[in-house]
Design a protein around this motif. Structure first.
Motif, PDB file in Angstrom:
ATOM      1  N   GLU A  48       0.616   8.965   0.884  1.00  0.00           N
ATOM      2  CA  GLU A  48       1.199   9.996   0.011  1.00  0.00           C
ATOM      3  C   GLU A  48       2.479   9.492  -0.644  1.00  0.00           C
ATOM      4  OE1 GLU A  48      -0.004  12.937  -0.718  1.00  0.00           O
ATOM      5  OE2 GLU A  48      -1.777  12.670   0.578  1.00  0.00           O
ATOM      6  N   ARG A  49       3.304   8.905   0.171  1.00  0.00           N
ATOM      7  CA  ARG A  49       4.599   8.454  -0.327  1.00  0.00           C
ATOM      8  C   ARG A  49       4.419   7.383  -1.405  1.00  0.00           C
ATOM      9  NH1 ARG A  49       7.821   4.448   2.966  1.00  0.00           N
ATOM     10  NH2 ARG A  49       6.210   3.312   1.831  1.00  0.00           N
ATOM     11  N   ARG A  63       5.592   7.302  -5.307  1.00  0.00           N
ATOM     12  CA  ARG A  63       6.412   6.192  -5.817  1.00  0.00           C
ATOM     13  C   ARG A  63       5.788   5.552  -7.044  1.00  0.00           C
ATOM     14  NH1 ARG A  63       8.982   2.749  -0.970  1.00  0.00           N
ATOM     15  NH2 ARG A  63      10.367   4.382  -0.223  1.00  0.00           N
ATOM     16  N   ARG A  64       4.451   5.363  -6.979  1.00  0.00           N
ATOM     17  CA  ARG A  64       3.777   4.706  -8.094  1.00  0.00           C
ATOM     18  C   ARG A  64       3.955   5.503  -9.377  1.00  0.00           C
ATOM     19  NH1 ARG A  64       0.088   2.452  -4.633  1.00  0.00           N
ATOM     20  NH2 ARG A  64      -1.211   4.307  -4.514  1.00  0.00           N
ATOM     21  N   VAL A  65       3.906   6.808  -9.234  1.00  0.00           N
ATOM     22  CA  VAL A  65       4.079   7.669 -10.394  1.00  0.00           C
ATOM     23  C   VAL A  65       5.525   7.589 -10.878  1.00  0.00           C
ATOM     24  CG1 VAL A  65       4.003  10.039 -11.244  1.00  0.00           C
ATOM     25  CG2 VAL A  65       2.240   9.220  -9.667  1.00  0.00           C
ATOM     26  N   ALA A  66       6.450   7.610  -9.920  1.00  0.00           N
ATOM     27  CA  ALA A  66       7.865   7.698 -10.267  1.00  0.00           C
ATOM     28  C   ALA A  66       8.404   6.424 -10.907  1.00  0.00           C
ATOM     29  CB  ALA A  66       8.679   8.029  -9.016  1.00  0.00           C
TER      30      ALA A  66
END
Ligand code: ATP
Ligand code: MG
Length: 479
Positions: free
Chosen positions: A455-456, A460-463
């Protein structure tokens, strides 16, 4: 008067080496030495009484007696006797004669993890250089008998055969420091002292028996032993014992790598590793004497991050010793050499080498530079490599990798290493905690932990685009 005369005659005859005087036998009773019998290993007592009942002299000797006088629990017990190794062996069910140059007997009690070894050595005669067989390099193998009337000494003065038995008084004179030359008879409860060792123990002074400079020349490793015992016992070093060290420290360069490594390693395992380094620093030794420690001792090679990490590793070692836990040489060495190995590992990979052979080459190069040719090097290097190789694997928290990793027999060492890296700020604290939870967790908890990382990472990948994490981790991503 008569004794003085005899002493002088003996001295004049010059038959025996006079680096150390013979001393005079003094017996110290229980009311004076106050040794607490609760601190004495009953197996050591059993070995002594078995030997005595068979008609031999036998005593607890060396470091154990010193520690008992200081009220410290000895970490191991050695016994000295006038019985020959064969006679000793015959008296015990599980006893083995070991060593060639210096034959001793290991008497074994118990099995597996709880087994214990009592080392029994026969009183050694004073070195008699004038009567010894002197051999050159080629003859070494020819003079292979184990025992004989004389010592065998090679061209460099190294004693090749040291199996000449003598009386206790000579055995005492061959030991290094006065506090290390004490004998304890648990049956009569007396300490036998030839060199005022009891007085020095109560005054907390480390004093070489005999002429210090001559004793250092005989065996330069005694210089390292001064530092080790000064740090371990917190004793003051007697001025005459200290005086020749600066001038003679260079002799250490000729000591075989293997012996130097052993003695130096004991220094780090005294439970006062940090203090030992302070003692060494105060000596301002030329670099190269302890290549392994130059990374922390030589101002030219010092590096803040490395020192922080090694400082934590040594503090951890001292804590373990204080708690009575084992300190694996491979772990401590892995800590001392980590930064250097990573550097070389990274450089080799940058040149296109695949991760595994690159690690292999890096380890070999660092071993050559820092440790040299020591016995057991292969096994030691293999254990260290396992610890190091696990580090990049800790970064991969998906699929089956984590489950396989915690099942590895050396997982604990690898994890402890990660923990140190986290404490030093080289790896994230979150990562170390995650692995602790994962290792201790049941199946459901493990699934949840893996899920949480997924999930994390998604968030992160999106952010933001992925960034390289942790200095060392970025190196061997490919593993
Ligand atoms: P520790 O408790 O740290 O093991 P120790 O005194 O038992 O200390 P060892 O290295 O185990 O030290 O040696 C046992 C004994 O052998 C010493 O107490 C000393 O009497 C003798 N000894 C060891 N090395 C030397 C040496 N290089 N020269 C002379 N005597 C030595
Ligand atoms: Mg010892």
């Amino acid at each position: 008067m008569i004794k003085k005369l005899i002493g002088r005659l003996l001295g004049k005859a010059g038959v025996k080496t006079r680096a150390a005087p013979l001393g005079k036998r003094v017996e110290i009773g229980a009311e004076q030495h106050g040794i607490d019998h609760k601190l004495i290993d009953e197996r050591a007592v059993r070995v002594v009484s078995t030997l005595q009942q068979a008609g031999h002299e036998a005593y607890i000797v060396g470091g154990a007696v010193r520690d008992l006088l200081l009220g410290l629990p000895p970490k191991d017990f050695d016994v000295a006797t006038n019985a020959t190794p064969e006679q000793v062996k015959a008296l015990f069910r599980r006893a083995f004669i070991i060593g060639r140059r210096f034959r001793i007997v290991h008497v074994i009690f118990g099995r597996g993890r709880d087994h214990e070894v009592i080392e029994v050595s026969t009183f050694r005669a004073l070195l008699d250089a004038s009567a010894a067989d002197h051999v050159s390099g080629n003859e070494k193998s020819a003079k292979h008998e184990l025992t004989g009337k004389s010592h065998v000494i090679d061209a460099e003065g190294r004693v090749l055969r040291d199996n000449v038995w003598g009386p206790q008084i000579e055995d005492a004179a061959r030991r290094d420091f006065t506090v290390n030359a004490l004998y304890y008879d648990p049956t009569r409860q007396i300490v036998v002292d030839y060199h005022n060792g009891w007085r020095d123990a109560t005054r907390r002074v480390l004093r070489m028996i005999g002429d210090p400079a001559a004793r250092y020349r005989e065996d330069p490793v005694r210089i390292v032993r001064v530092w080790r015992f000064a740090a371990k016992l917190g004793f003051a070093v007697d001025a005459k014992t200290q005086a020749p060290i600066r001038e003679l420290a260079g002799l250490l360069a000729n000591v075989p790598a293997s012996r130097m490594f052993d003695e130096m390693f004991k220094l780090l395992q005294t439970g006062h590793a940090q203090k030992s380094l302070d003692v060494l620093r105060a000596q301002a030794l030329p670099p190269g004497l302890f290549p392994l420690l130059d990374v922390v001792l030589d101002p030219a090679q010092r590096d803040a991050a490395r020192e922080r990490f090694i400082g934590l590793a040594l503090a951890d070692t001292d804590r373990r010793v204080a708690e009575g836990l084992a300190v694996a040489p491979s772990f401590l060495l892995a800590c001392l050499l980590w930064h250097e190995v990573v550097q070389r590992w990274r450089a080799l990979q940058a040149r296109g080498e695949a991760p595994f052979p690159a690690l292999q080459q890096a380890v070999d190069a660092v071993f050559d530079a820092r440790i040299g040719d020591i016995s057991g090097r292969g096994k030691l290097a293999a254990d260290m490599r396992e610890i190091w190789q696990m580090q990049p694997r800790f970064e991969r928290r998906s699929g089956n990798t984590p489950r396989a990793l915690v099942e590895q027999p050396r997982y604990r060492a690898g994890y402890d290493f990660l923990r140190l890296r986290a404490d030093a700020g080289e790896a994230s604290a979150e990562l170390a905690e995650w692995w602790e939870d994962f290792a201790l967790g049941d199946d459901d908890e493990r699934v949840a932990l893996l899920q949480a990382v997924r999930e994390r990472d998604k968030v992160r990948r999106v952010a933001k685009p992925p960034a390289a994490s942790g200095a060392a981790a970025g190196v061997h991503r490919a593993t």
